[in-house]
Design an enzyme around this catalytic site. Structure first.
Site, PDB file in Angstrom:
ATOM      1  CE  LYS A   1       0.888  -3.001  -2.000  1.00 36.43           C
ATOM      2  NZ  LYS A   1       2.065  -2.220  -1.561  1.00 36.43           N
TER       3      LYS A   1
ATOM      4  CG  ASN B   1       5.449  -1.976   8.794  1.00 38.43           C
ATOM      5  OD1 ASN B   1       4.640  -2.902   8.807  1.00 38.43           O
ATOM      6  ND2 ASN B   1       5.078  -0.708   8.908  1.00 38.43           N
TER       7      ASN B   1
ATOM      8  CE  LYS C   1       2.695  -7.317  14.537  1.00 39.03           C
ATOM      9  NZ  LYS C   1       2.334  -5.880  14.532  1.00 39.03           N
TER      10      LYS C   1
ATOM     11  CG  HIS D   1       3.815   5.533  -3.129  1.00 34.30           C
ATOM     12  ND1 HIS D   1       4.289   6.535  -2.310  1.00 34.30           N
ATOM     13  CD2 HIS D   1       4.315   4.363  -2.636  1.00 34.30           C
ATOM     14  CE1 HIS D   1       5.059   6.010  -1.374  1.00 34.30           C
ATOM     15  NE2 HIS D   1       5.082   4.700  -1.546  1.00 34.30           N
TER      16      HIS D   1
END
Length: 273
Positions: free
Chosen positions: A223, A135, A178, A243
């Site tokens: 991933k 993010n 976080k 992607h």
């Protein structure tokens, strides 16, 4: 350059790709089914990507179902290579597809090979770096990682530090509270279980064990683990982000939603027999 990859894509795919980042130029970007102006339209009109995708998928489903019943492959001119695949009759990508695409990409961007003599990177570095990359931009995540490593010389220091101190160093990467919680939880769990704040023991584990050991932690997905298997541990694996998955869909290497639905229906019918 574009024309070369475009030709490759058309050769590799069993159907014309809707949008290929590599090879087919568009006047607008892919829009997930929204009507968008395209580079090649009739009389300057627009075409609906979702409708074309649905129609193409329906044709492949019908053809694949017929061939599957006949015990044949759904890929023209290719031997059935679906052994071990969960999708009966879906043979893409074939080894030739993958080699052809790799060669075209290597011609355009250069072939990437491991640098000889390069030192091993710390696995926990990779895990934390990946968490910090979530993010945010690459620039911000790299800055956050660099500041964290400059302030804390070891991961054991991160483990014992106050959460506020860690947050202060990674704040530029976003979601600092976080991410701090996730990182410190990993460090503390490793120290509690193994007596050291390190993931280097994974180098002796199997591919499946590496996945199991890391995916139990919040903030670490398939991933990330695939990247570690490939580049740190040395296991064959495949890191698929959004992607890569989109390109695979555009190349016809992934069953569409309609194909998956048809396959599941056939599977359920077979179970009932």
């Amino acid at each position: 350059q574009s024309s070369g990859l475009g030709s490759l894509a058309l050769r590799c795919c069993s159907r014309p790709p809707l949008v290929l980042v590599m090879g087919i130029k568009r006047k607008s970007s892919f829009s997930h089914g929204i009507e968008v102006a395209q580079g090649r339209t009739k009389k300057g009109g627009v075409r609906t990507v979702a409708k074309e995708k649905k129609a193409a998928a329906a044709k492949r489903v019908k053809r694949g179902a017929a061939l599957a019943l006949a015990g044949q492959s759904s890929t023209r001119g290719t031997a059935d290579q679906t052994t071990g695949s969960p999708f009966a009759g879906f043979a893409r990508p074939t080894p030739m597809d993958v080699v052809a695409l790799h060669r075209a990409l290597a011609r355009m961007f250069g072939e990437r090979r491991p640098t000889s003599g390069r030192g091993r990177r710390d696995i926990l570095d990779t895990v934390v770096g990946t968490i910090l990359s979530q993010n945010t931009t690459n620039t911000n995540s790299h800055a956050a990682f660099s500041k964290l490593k400059q302030r804390f010389k070891t991961w054991d220091a991160v483990r014992t530090a106050k959460a506020s101190a860690v947050e202060a160093e990674i704040r530029c990467g976003g979601l600092a509270p976080k991410k701090t919680k996730w990182i410190q939880h990993i460090c503390r769990t490793l120290h509690k279980e193994r007596g050291t704040t390190s993931l280097e023991y994974l180098r002796k584990e199997s591919k499946e064990s590496v996945h199991a050991q890391l995916e139990r932690f919040t903030g670490v997905g398939k991933k990330t683990v695939a990247i570690i298997n490939l580049f740190d541990v040395g296991h064959p694996d495949m890191a698929v982000d959004t992607h890569v998955f989109r390109y695979a869909e555009q190349l016809g290497w992934v069953p569409s939603a309609a194909e998956r639905e048809a396959h599941n229906k056939r599977a359920e019918t077979s179970k009932d027999r």
